[in-house]
Design an enzyme around this catalytic site. Structure first.
Site, PDB file in Angstrom:
ATOM      1  NE  ARG A 111      -3.644  -0.451   2.523  1.00 58.37           N
ATOM      2  CZ  ARG A 111      -4.048  -0.951   3.698  1.00 58.37           C
ATOM      3  NH1 ARG A 111      -3.729  -0.360   4.823  1.00 58.37           N
ATOM      4  NH2 ARG A 111      -4.752  -2.047   3.738  1.00 58.37           N
ATOM      5  NE  ARG A 148      -2.512   1.340   9.464  1.00 56.13           N
ATOM      6  CZ  ARG A 148      -3.362   0.304   9.349  1.00 56.13           C
ATOM      7  NH1 ARG A 148      -4.315   0.312   8.436  1.00 56.13           N
ATOM      8  NH2 ARG A 148      -3.243  -0.731  10.145  1.00 56.13           N
ATOM      9  CE  LYS A 196      -7.581  -0.700  11.702  1.00 51.22           C
ATOM     10  NZ  LYS A 196      -7.881  -1.604  10.619  1.00 51.22           N
ATOM     11  CE  LYS A 220      -8.008   2.708   9.141  1.00 58.18           C
ATOM     12  NZ  LYS A 220      -9.091   1.915   8.580  1.00 58.18           N
ATOM     13  CB  CYS A 263     -13.321  -4.117   1.759  1.00 51.57           C
ATOM     14  SG  CYS A 263     -13.851  -5.797   2.125  1.00 51.57           S
ATOM     15  CB  CYS A 311      -8.476  -9.491   2.415  1.00 44.76           C
ATOM     16  SG  CYS A 311      -8.438  -9.019   4.138  1.00 44.76           S
ATOM     17  CB  CYS A 355     -13.871  -9.710   7.751  1.00 43.82           C
ATOM     18  SG  CYS A 355     -12.700  -8.395   8.109  1.00 43.82           S
ATOM     19  CB  CYS A 373     -11.459  -2.103   4.759  1.00 37.23           C
ATOM     20  SG  CYS A 373     -10.260  -2.967   5.766  1.00 37.23           S
TER      21      CYS A 373
END
Ligand code: FMN
Ligand code: SF4
Length: 1462
Positions: free
Chosen positions: A957, A1026, A1091, A1093, A1312, A1318, A1357, A1361
């Site tokens: 990414r 991120r 994470k 964001k 996603c 994934c 899932c 995302c």
């Protein structure tokens, strides 16, 4: 004078113990029966004579009566119905002492269907030959106990020298003679020439070659080394022929040659061929058609012959090439290219056409690649395609279907329907819909006929016909004939009744049809999207023929990014589906058998048909060669799988291709298909599979470790083996805890995955504790499946291998994962099954099964605390006090701290070529470098079955703050995808580029090339800040420049400072020659707990979904239009764990206002407050949203402000009105232009008719502005000068990139990535949402909502995302095909939605949405959005905060109680 029929019948009578005679339709009588009855008056022999009617099933009669007989003979005319019935049973019949005498008139088409279906096939043209071959066939069948087809021409009368009755039995029973010279020695006696003399013929003899003996280039070497089944059978034939010759003193050669001794043309004749004397032409008459050895064929074709003509008497042949043609092609192909003659296939029907003139014409004409009809029209006209759309070669199969099923055949997706129904008519969904409709109508017809039976006025004759039809309505032929009679009777009936009218209206459904859907292997790439899944899962009586045309030699050059799934295996897994894999150019008989079995199967059937060709003009030779390679190599095995047999306790699986049977090891080594196939037959292969590769290594390692442990632990207690199966790591954690605690108690413990054991190794163990969770619907996790299957297979065989084993199971599951009462049995299913299975296999339970439930107060811990003490009790160590602290499990926190600022052993791992993977702890670290290790999940099972590691590759990414990039950067990304990735790339929901499929050795070059254009991947993933995203706002150019600058600044400010990234990927030296240590001023060595964001939004558009981010900045513009600063939002986040109510999504809170200059420091302080207060013990509870809820919003804000040293001023007013992108053209306030393109789910790739990747590359080549990637995964081409607009428009139009003619629903959708890359995906998303939208948008259109925007999102899932929890409608994957459905999100991302149904599949989704959308269309208030409407209409409660997300959700109430009670 005798006829051939009477001679054959006589031999059959005198030689057989049982005769089955097929009766023609009345009033004719069997010609054979007449002979039998006259012989019964004169002969002393009394064979048992049985009759079967035409259309009856002679196969079963032969099977019933053949096994005890010394010889059984079948006599019949070669009628299609009869032959087809025989083909169906050919496999079983082949091993009976059986002669099938079939009388032919002037066409071999029917009888040739049996070619290669039985071991021997003889052809007689004259009555004398018929007599001799009858004897030969009877002897062969009797002595070798194998079936022989004897086809003979019955029309002629001639004088026949017959064997005396008294000699028949002695001949049959006499000793076998051993052939020394072969019967071809007798060929010499025909006096024409000697070139058919076996090994002295042309194959070896014409040694113009340097090495003389090797006349046919290695063919003979080959045949010397490999004993083919054909040559073994040929020896048996030779022996029987020799005995016959000795008795009758006439030659019985397999083939005889007439004509020129030095021919330029060799004619192979099959049928009633008059003698042809033409100079330079020899004619080979075939008496033995099977086995026909290539060496025998080559013997009679001199190397100097330039042409071979195959002349066959055929009227109704259905495929392009005949078996004889194929065999000849195959044989000739063994010669060197320059010695291969042209081969021409010629059909004829009347022997009168075979005149020298016609042959001469053939010789003068240029060789044709299609069969020629002698005496006029091209034979290809016989094969002409009624439907022009079907590729030429594929008609081989469609013709077979029409031949076998005749008027019963119904091709439900026939291209002919396209004219009426449009292109959709060829899709499986369409066909399925048609079939359903037809079956409903047929059921109605049946009910109507039954109703008519109750009508008193019905005449007795009509009544009889009605009841007769009801009885035979499922019979192939009778349903049709009786149906016709019934229709006639109804039409002439005087009775007037609406029932009769209805029956007549439904008359088309009287015959029991054979319904087929025919398609290409393109359907196999995405079983769900293609509709194939629905057809397979429908349970309907439907047959699916999938034609695979990928040539074997091109299999690796096929698009590697589109993985074909094994539709056969997929279908087999459904349990009730008949499956066959066939290849018409390899075994015609097997194709027939498969299609007939498929037709008989009451339920779905899948026939995978192989027909490899590159293009329509591919010569048959190529098709044949490819087929042969594929079948011989085991790439395309021929098999049939009949689940009905399984239910009857019989072997359901028949492998029909020899090479596979003989070479199982190779079979296992093959990629695709085969290994999967082996897996489908666990009793055959599981043990083999589990003894391969990694599993063995792991088992050995485990043993070595155990031996070592045994040495150092001097304790009497027996060793404890802990085995676990876990997909998500929870079961693994429990297993490790158990093993550690065992060690701490002084036990010798070892631990491994369940699949590290085979049944053998497990049976050696004494004490084993199993820990397993559940993945999918009641299925075991991936690393336990192989042993689970092996255990099931062993239990089926009734084995008891575990006499020594004592075991106990701890199972982890979720009693509410599948909340419907009927799904309650999925709860902890693998654990419960394992517990029962081990007992069945002889194991003894040392403690009862323990059940861990995610729903319990402490999750699985609650059950574990009860179970674990039972284990210690068993070993007598329950009273041991454990003083030493248990070693902590290694967590991400340890990995980060020990990594040397994100170095770990990544550099070393990149050098290790023995694996495609990195060390597991390094894979946690590479995330910080923007790199995720993944594996192709479509083929995970398959690779595990082969004992090889998963197909590892990496996702990369890029970091593109604000989502902006230059054309040069775009071109570089495009190139990287091609050169290092899978050829496509994705625009992500964090407005950046993502590559998939980068293998390990391409990682470094990829990162270096990304860096060359001044981009990087640092911190694109991992426990850091991120990619910072910002609104695209095309019309506000100056404002965009400011917020974009701000986003870049914040991103740079929060970037990790480690030099590891440059060192590992860019080969830069370690800082200051390793003297100075790295230092992370913001993150420290532990980095963040999770994470983080950040988004920057510019009202009124919320295209970045600012409230779904940990930290958000909402731009506030002052009265002059200048950027005054930002409202600050904190605490948004999407990730959830299914069933874990401690996890929930949350929308952010606005906590105040800051200026532009303050912004980066505000960001820093919010992040640091989270760094120091986030939960590092539980990653599922570590995001900022939970920290805020735990600390309280005010307390968190106060801490941020104390770090800032000032308080934030109050938030300023703002208004959002959408979170979707503004598609199409717009002009900025600086006069430059922008165009927002719709890229469905951000996938940049070339597809038929939509070469988006190429188109965007073309634009990048000429574009002088920038590209903006959006968080909705679309692309804006921005900053276009007025003079460039027309050229950009031209390119957009050329590549169809300007198509915005989509429904509002599609334009507002987002998915996603999910499968196949994934690692966390539980269900499809990117590949499936477009398909679902196709269906939902129809509902919208029906209700006049085509242009209304409804925000619909899907993820594979609950990680979320694509930000599903703020969508108006969302689907979150639970398992393949199953999703949670959520409703009621705010249209501009301001409100969370809520679970409406915990598990839905597509039909349920559509059933729910249809009435809901209709009501919305009718009842909405002006301007009301769907998310608001579903709340007002009472479908779902509004979600007011994250913590209340579960309150009032659908699926509570009745479902929940029922599941708990179960
Ligand atoms: C995709 C998926 C499907 C699941 N299906 C079931 C199920 O059918 N029955 C059940 O009892 N638990 C089911 N669960 C719950 C898990 O078994 C449970 O959360 C377990 O603790 C996960 O362990 P693991 O992390 O070792 O895989 C499922 C979980 C997931 C993610
Ligand atoms: S939502 Fe889940 S399945 Fe989809 S990309 Fe994210 S982690 Fe993968």
């Amino acid at each position: 004078m005798s006829s051939a029929t009477s001679s054959v019948a006589r031999v059959a009578y005198l030689a057989s113990d049982v005769i089955v005679d097929s009766q023609p339709t009345l009033p004719s009588t069997s010609q054979f029966a007449k002979v039998y009855s006259s012989l019964s008056a004169t002969s002393s022999r009394r064979p048992k004579i049985l009759s079967v009617p035409l259309g009856g099933d002679p196969g079963s009669t032969l099977l019933r009566n053949g096994s005890d007989a010394g010889l059984i003979s079948f006599t019949s005319s070669a009628a299609a119905q009869t032959v087809i019935r025989l083909v169906l049973n050919a496999a079983e019949l082949s091993s009976l002492p059986l002669v099938l005498h079939l009388a032919v008139k002037d066409d071999l088409s029917e009888v040739l269907l049996l070619h290669s279906a039985v071991p021997f096939f003889l052809v007689s043209r004259t009555p004398q030959q018929a007599h001799d071959n009858s004897l030969l066939a009877s002897r062969l069948a009797r002595t070798e106990k194998k079936a022989v087809v004897h086809a003979f021409y019955d029309a002629k009368n001639d004088s026949v020298e017959e064997i005396p009755e008294s000699e028949v039995q002695p001949f049959l029973l006499s000793e076998k003679l051993v052939s020394t010279n072969g019967v071809n020695g007798h060929n010499g006696s025909n006096g024409h020439n000697g070139h058919a003399n076996g090994r002295n013929g042309y194959a070896n003899g014409h040694n113009g070659h340097a090495n003389g003996a090797n006349g046919t280039n290695g063919v003979n070497d080959h045949s010397a080394n490999v004993v083919s089944p054909g040559s073994e059978l040929f020896k048996l034939y030779e022996r029987a022929a020799l005995s016959t010759v000795v008795r009758i003193r006439r030659a019985c050669p397999p083939l005889s040659v007439h004509g020129s001794s030095e021919p330029h043309t060799v004619i192979f004749g099959l049928g009633d061929i008059p003698s042809v004397d033409i100079d330079g032409v020899s004619v080979v008459s075939l008496n033995l058609l099977t086995p026909l050895l290539p060496s025998r064929i080559l013997d009679v074709i001199p190397p100097f012959a330039s042409r071979v003509i195959i002349l066959e008497q055929l009227h109704r042949w259905n495929t392009k090439w005949t078996p004889l043609y194929l065999e000849l092609v195959n044989a000739i192909h063994q010669r060197e290219v320059e010695q291969r003659p042209h081969i021409q296939s010629v059909y004829f029907s009347d022997p009168a056409q075979v005149i020298p003139l016609a042959i001469l014409k053939l010789l003068q004409a240029a060789p044709s690649s299609v069969p020629i009809q002698l005496g006029g029209t091209s034979a290809s006209s016989l094969l002409s395609l009624e439907v022009p759309h079907i590729p030429k070669h594929e008609s081989s199969y469609t013709k077979i279907l029409s031949h076998v099923f005749g008027e019963r055949l119904e091709v439900s997706n026939s291209p002919a329907l396209v004219l009426k129904q449009g292109a959709i008519a060829t899709s499986p969904e369409f066909a399925l819909g048609r079939v359903r409709g037809q079956l409903d109508q047929r059921n109605e017809l049946i009910r109507s006929v039954q109703k008519l039976l109750e009508v008193k006025e019905v005449s007795p004759e009509l009544h009889k016909l009605c009841s007769q039809w009801v009885l035979i309505k499922d019979d192939d032929t009778k349903s049709c004939s009786v149906g016709k009679e019934l229709i006639t009777a109804l039409e002439s009936s005087k009775l007037s009744s609406p029932i009769i009218d209805r029956i007549l209206a439904l008359r088309a459904h009287f015959p029991a049809r054979s319904r087929w859907i025919i398609g290409s292997d393109a359907w196999s790439y995405d079983l769900g999207a293609s509709g194939l899944h629905h057809a397979i899962a429908s349970g309907l009586d439907i047959n699916i023929l999938i034609i695979d045309t990928l040539p074997y030699t091109s299999r690796n050059s096929a698009d590697p990014h589109r993985r074909k799934q094994d539709a056969g295996l997929y279908a087999m897994n459904h349990g009730d589906v008949y499956v066959a894999s066939v290849a018409v150019y390899s075994s015609y008989a097997q194709v027939l058998q498969a299609v007939m079995e498929a037709d008989r199967h009451k339920g779905p059937s899948v026939v995978l048909a192989y027909l490899p060709y590159q293009n329509e003009d591919a010569p048959a030779l190529e098709v044949l060669k490819e087929t042969k390679l594929a079948v011989d190599a085991g790439y395309w095995p021929l098999y049939r799988w009949d689940p009905v047999k399984e239910a009857q306790g019989k072997e359901p699986f028949a492998l029909d291709s020899d090479s596979v049977k003989n070479d199982l090891q190779q079979f296992l080594d093959r990629q695709n298909h085969l290994s999967q196939l082996v897996r489908s037959k666990p009793e055959l292969a599981t043990e083999l599979v589990s003894s391969l590769g990694e599993n063995v290594k792991e088992a050995r390692r485990k043993k070595a470790q155990q031996a070592y442990d045994d040495l150092v632990v001097s304790l009497d207690a027996p060793p404890l083996v802990v085995l676990y199966a876990s997909d998500g790591g929870t079961a693994e954690k429990f297993a490790k805890r158990l093993a550690n605690r065992g060690k701490a108690r002084g036990l010798s413990t070892s631990i491994g995955t369940i699949d590290s054991m085979s049944i053998d190794t497990l049976s050696q163990e004494e004490y084993v504790a199993f820990v397993t969770s559940v993945a999918g619907q009641g299925e075991p996790p991936q690393n336990g499946r192989t042993l689970f299957k092996a255990l099931n297979a062993a239990a089926l065989r009734g084995e008891k291998p575990f006499s020594k084993l004592r075991y106990s199971v701890f199972a982890l599951g979720d009693s509410h994962y599948w909340p419907r009462p009927e799904d309650a049995h999925y709860y902890n299913k693998p654990g419960k099954d394992l517990d029962a299975r081990l007992e069945q296999l002889g194991g003894e339970r040392f403690a009862d099964i323990g059940l861990g439930d995610d729903q319990d107060a402490d999750g699985p811990d609650t059950g574990y605390k009860v179970w674990e003490p039972l284990v210690w009790k068993t070993f007598g160590v329950d009273s041991i006090e454990v003083k030493e602290a248990e070693p902590d499990p290694i967590t991400n926190e340890h990995i980060k701290a020990a990594s040397g600022y994100l170095r770990g052993t990544i550099a070393e791992g990149l050098e290790d070529v023995s694996t495609g993977a990195l060390d597991p702890s390094d894979t946690q670290l590479t995330k910080f470098h923007g790199i995720y290790q993944q594996d192709d999940r479509d083929i995970r099972d398959e690779r595990q079955a082969q004992g090889v590691e998963p197909a590892y590759s990496f996702m990369i990414r890029v970091r593109t703050p604000g989502g902006v990039c230059t054309p040069e950067q775009w071109l570089q990304m495009d190139r990287i995808a091609d050169e290092h990735g899978n050829g496509t790339f994705k625009i992500t929901t964090r407005a950046t580029f993502q590559f998939h499929g980068v293998i390990k050795r391409h990682l470094k070059p990829s990162i270096q090339e990304i860096n060359k254009v001044l981009l990087d991947t640092l911190a694109a993933c991992g426990d850091v800040n991120r990619n910072v995203i910002c609104s695209a706002i095309p019309s506000l150019s100056r404002l965009h420049a400011q917020v974009y600058g701000f986003a870049k600044l914040v991103s740079a400010h929060l970037l990790p400072r480690t030099t590891a990234y440059h060192e590992i990927w860019l080969d830069k030296k370690m800082v200051a020659g390793e003297a100075v240590k790295d230092f992370e001023p913001l993150y420290g060595e532990f980095y963040l707990p999770r994470k983080f964001k950040i988004a920057v939004a510019v009202p009124p558009t919320n295209d970045v979904d600012v409230f779904a981010n940990d930290l958000g900045f909402i731009a506030i513009v002052d009265e002059q239009g200048e950027l005054a600063g930002f409202n600050v939002t904190i605490g948004g986040g999407m990730g959830v764990t299914h069933g874990n109510k401690k996890t929930y999504p949350r929308v952010a809170d606005v906590i105040g206002f800051c200026t532009v200059e303050q912004g980066p420091i505000v960001a820093e302080k919010v992040m640091l407050t989270q760094r120091d207060n986030g939960n590092r013990a539980d990653r599922k509870n570590a995001r900022l949203k939970y920290t805020i809820d735990r600390m309280g919003l005010d307390a968190f804000k106060a801490e941020v402000e104390s770090r800032l040293g000032y308080t934030l001023t109050p938030a300023r007013p703002y208004t959002f009105d959408r979170n979707i992108d503004d598609f199409g053209w717009s002009t900025g306030d600086d006069g430059r232009h922008h165009v927002m393109l719709f890229i469905e789910n951000g996938r940049i790739q070339d597809e038929p008719e939509r070469d988006f990747k190429t188109g965007l590359r073309e634009i990048a080549k000429i574009h002088k502005g920038t590209f903006r990637l959006t968080a909705n995964q679309h692309i804006m081409i921005s900053e276009i000068s007025t003079e460039d607009v027309s050229e950009i428009k031209r390119i957009l139009a050329k590549y169809k990139l300007d198509n915005l003619n989509h429904t509002g629903l599609r334009l507002s959708s987002s998915a996603c990535v999910a499968f196949p890359t994934c690692g966390l995906a539980m269900a499809e998303s990117e590949r499936y949402l477009p398909v679902l939208i196709d269906k939902v948008e129809k509902i919208c259109e029906e209700n006049g909502l085509r242009n209304d925007s409804i925000v619909m999102r899907m993820t594979g899932c609950p990680n979320g995302c694509a930000r599903p929890y703020v969508a108006e409608v969302a689907f979150v994957g639970k398992a393949p095909g199953s999703y949670s459905m959520l409703l009621g999100g705010g249209y501009y991302g301001q409100r969370l939605n809520k679970i409406y149904r915990e598990t839905v599949s597509e039909p349920e989704i559509l059933a729910i949405l249809r009435p809901m959308i209709k009501r919305y269309a009718l009842e909405r208030i002006d301007g009301e959005h769907f998310g608001d409407f579903v709340i007002r209409a009472g479908y779902i409660a509004p979600t007011t905060s994250g913590k209340e997300w579960y309150d009032g959700m659908g699926g509570e109430g009745q479902y929940r109680e029922a599941a708990a009670a179960a």
